[in-house]
Scaffold this active site. Sequence first.
Site, PDB file in Angstrom:
ATOM      1  N   HIS A  46      -1.355   4.394   3.434  1.00  0.00           N
ATOM      2  CA  HIS A  46      -1.782   3.901   5.071  1.00  0.00           C
ATOM      3  C   HIS A  46      -0.679   4.580   5.706  1.00  0.00           C
ATOM      4  O   HIS A  46      -1.046   4.910   7.188  1.00  0.00           O
ATOM      5  CB  HIS A  46      -1.573   2.414   4.842  1.00  0.00           C
ATOM      6  N   LYS A  59     -12.870 -10.282   0.347  1.00  0.00           N
ATOM      7  CA  LYS A  59     -11.871 -10.411  -0.999  1.00  0.00           C
ATOM      8  C   LYS A  59     -10.979 -11.453  -0.544  1.00  0.00           C
ATOM      9  O   LYS A  59     -10.630 -12.115   0.603  1.00  0.00           O
ATOM     10  CB  LYS A  59     -11.155  -9.236  -1.355  1.00  0.00           C
ATOM     11  N   ARG A  86     -10.254   9.450   1.359  1.00  0.00           N
ATOM     12  CA  ARG A  86      -9.414  10.236   0.217  1.00  0.00           C
ATOM     13  C   ARG A  86     -10.246  10.970  -0.900  1.00  0.00           C
ATOM     14  O   ARG A  86      -9.783  11.947  -1.172  1.00  0.00           O
ATOM     15  CB  ARG A  86      -8.690   8.908  -0.792  1.00  0.00           C
ATOM     16  N   SER A 100      -4.801  -0.313  -2.408  1.00  0.00           N
ATOM     17  CA  SER A 100      -3.850  -1.561  -2.636  1.00  0.00           C
ATOM     18  C   SER A 100      -4.186  -2.300  -3.894  1.00  0.00           C
ATOM     19  O   SER A 100      -3.382  -2.706  -4.424  1.00  0.00           O
ATOM     20  CB  SER A 100      -4.250  -2.459  -1.378  1.00  0.00           C
TER      21      SER A 100
HETATM   22  O1  PNS Z   1      -9.405  -1.946   4.208  1.00  0.00           O
HETATM   23  P1  PNS Z   1     -10.834  -2.160   4.243  1.00  0.00           P
HETATM   24  O2  PNS Z   1     -11.060  -3.578   3.414  1.00  0.00           O
HETATM   25  O3  PNS Z   1     -11.629  -1.012   3.642  1.00  0.00           O
HETATM   26  O4  PNS Z   1     -11.252  -2.430   5.753  1.00  0.00           O
HETATM   27  C1  PNS Z   1     -12.722  -2.684   6.069  1.00  0.00           C
HETATM   28  C2  PNS Z   1     -12.934  -3.338   7.594  1.00  0.00           C
HETATM   29  C3  PNS Z   1     -11.838  -4.405   7.865  1.00  0.00           C
HETATM   30  C4  PNS Z   1     -12.233  -2.061   8.432  1.00  0.00           C
HETATM   31  C5  PNS Z   1     -14.323  -3.474   7.724  1.00  0.00           C
HETATM   32  O5  PNS Z   1     -14.701  -4.565   6.825  1.00  0.00           O
HETATM   33  C6  PNS Z   1     -14.524  -3.970   9.198  1.00  0.00           C
HETATM   34  O6  PNS Z   1     -14.619  -3.270   9.837  1.00  0.00           O
HETATM   35  N1  PNS Z   1     -14.748  -5.422   9.336  1.00  0.00           N
HETATM   36  C7  PNS Z   1     -15.159  -6.024  10.386  1.00  0.00           C
HETATM   37  C8  PNS Z   1     -16.582  -6.721  10.482  1.00  0.00           C
HETATM   38  C9  PNS Z   1     -17.280  -5.211  11.002  1.00  0.00           C
HETATM   39  O7  PNS Z   1     -16.988  -4.881  12.222  1.00  0.00           O
HETATM   40  N2  PNS Z   1     -18.549  -4.912  10.378  1.00  0.00           N
HETATM   41  C10 PNS Z   1     -19.436  -3.908  10.986  1.00  0.00           C
HETATM   42  C11 PNS Z   1     -18.927  -2.570  10.379  1.00  0.00           C
HETATM   43  S1  PNS Z   1     -19.877  -2.285   8.752  1.00  0.00           S
END
Ligand code: PNS
Length: 163
Positions: A20, A44, A93, A131
Amino acid sequence: MKTERTAIYPGSFDPITYGHIDIIKRAVTLFDRVIVAVARNINKSPMFTEAERRELILEAVRDIPRVEVDSFSGLLVNYAQSVSAQAVIRGLRAISDFEYELQMALVNRKLDESLVTVFLMPHEKYTYLNSSIVKELAKFGGEVSCFVPPFVQEQIVKKLRDA
Ligand code: PNS
């Protein structure tokens, strides 16, 4: 007058890793302001609370200029609008990341045509890093010092000890 270019770097950051941090360092070379945005209600069950995840990120970015740390709940596009961000940064990645990332980027674009998703690739030494792997390794006594900063490692060990 030049408009300030703002990007958000959203994620769970449970906890922040060197992967990150690598992405954040690359993002600040492209944007005037980078907001690392911790997602509050991830599906999660996180090891760290939102406040703890923010604290660890703050410590990790203290020497990187023009980085802010915030959290958000609800739709990412709404949060992006609320902080006047033009772009969303996501780390890519490996090919295995691609399908989910493409889906998310396209959904976000559908919701807000003006919001651009920028994919950045971390250094190849972080390609296999996430993570969950770090937590799994630490749980079974594996060495994680090459994946997370020392203060993050300390907090993981503490969490596992207190669990
Ligand atoms: O680190 P992660 O868990 O891959 O992050 C995922 C995240 C938090 C960026 C994604 O789940 C998100 O944007 N959540 C907010 C809800 C949203 O806007 N969803 C629509 C896009 S699919």
